[in-house]
Design a protein around this motif. Sequence first.
Motif, mmCIF file in Angstrom:
data_model
loop_
_atom_site.group_PDB
_atom_site.id
_atom_site.type_symbol
_atom_site.label_atom_id
_atom_site.label_comp_id
_atom_site.label_asym_id
_atom_site.label_seq_id
_atom_site.Cartn_x
_atom_site.Cartn_y
_atom_site.Cartn_z
ATOM 1 N N ALA A 86 0.858 -1.333 -0.028
ATOM 2 C CA ALA A 86 -0.064 0.067 -0.104
ATOM 3 C C ALA A 86 0.843 1.226 -0.089
ATOM 4 N N ALA A 87 1.875 0.931 0.829
ATOM 5 C CA ALA A 87 2.790 2.340 0.871
ATOM 6 C C ALA A 87 3.568 2.760 -0.692
ATOM 7 N N ASP A 88 3.740 1.699 -1.187
ATOM 8 C CA ASP A 88 4.277 1.931 -2.648
ATOM 9 C C ASP A 88 3.346 2.228 -3.635
ATOM 10 N N ALA A 89 1.849 2.019 -3.394
ATOM 11 C CA ALA A 89 0.986 2.109 -4.383
ATOM 12 C C ALA A 89 0.404 3.651 -4.309
ATOM 13 N N VAL A 90 0.523 4.351 -2.998
ATOM 14 C CA VAL A 90 0.077 5.703 -2.564
ATOM 15 C C VAL A 90 1.170 6.600 -2.703
ATOM 16 N N ALA A 91 2.650 6.251 -2.630
ATOM 17 C CA ALA A 91 3.803 7.219 -2.832
ATOM 18 C C ALA A 91 3.813 8.364 -3.458
ATOM 19 N N ASP A 92 3.048 8.482 -4.555
ATOM 20 C CA ASP A 92 3.148 9.637 -5.605
ATOM 21 C C ASP A 92 2.054 10.514 -5.392
ATOM 22 N N ILE A 93 1.026 10.126 -4.402
ATOM 23 C CA ILE A 93 0.123 11.028 -4.136
ATOM 24 C C ILE A 93 0.675 12.314 -3.450
#
Length: 259
Positions: free
Chosen positions: A9-16
Amino acid sequence: MIDKQWASAADAVADIPDGASLAVGGFGLSGNPIALIEALLAQGTKDLSVVSNNCGVDDWGLGILLGAQRIRKMTSSYVGENKEFERQFLSGELELELTPQGTLAEKMRAGGSGIAAFYTQTGVGTQVAEGGLPRRYNADGTVAVASPAKDVRTFDVEGTSKEFVLEEAITTDFSLVHAAVGDRHGNLVFNKAARNFNPLAAMAGRICIAQVEQLVDPGEIDPDRVHLPGVFVHRIIEVGAGIPKRIERRTVTTPSEGA
């Protein structure tokens, strides 16, 4: 086909980024993408503009972002279960665009379908159409920002002239959703009440991030079971069936005397 699985989850939202707009699934606490919300909280993203049916409760769902004062604006249809939401809104810390529930659903669906706006009878003759709904208060309780008036037109419907109000579609930078099953191509299956605002929120986001309880290989989901096709989903993570699922309001009956 692209493999859309991400490691965490951390990787998936990192560029928000700070200031992003989000469409978030869930109805009450059913179908909340809690792993993605917690990852967003952990990375410190702030000044968010969030579109969701509601804002969770004080300590769960979107309520944890709200409690950390990471949300600048909410576009919602129901806000009655969160005391911190009430406090922030009435004190002028939070902007609220209150929207009829069916209208909110259609605004997201329209955004995901490439429809710029639509006319609906919902809200005609009220402040939804006429404007004046408080969106943000000053600290002294006066209205700082109010909703604008919307275009109202008359259409002939089955031989009767009726008024309709123009509602603009919603699209967001990202969307966060929860599904029961997904495959690596992004096709999603939702379970019961979690199939609420999740498909619509997914459609509205330019980049949709989905958490799923079970991730399977492409072809393992019967095409007739797919609730949301993978064309709307860009990233997917597996969180497992044991992920916590809170109940917003538990109601039980008391057996009658002698029963």
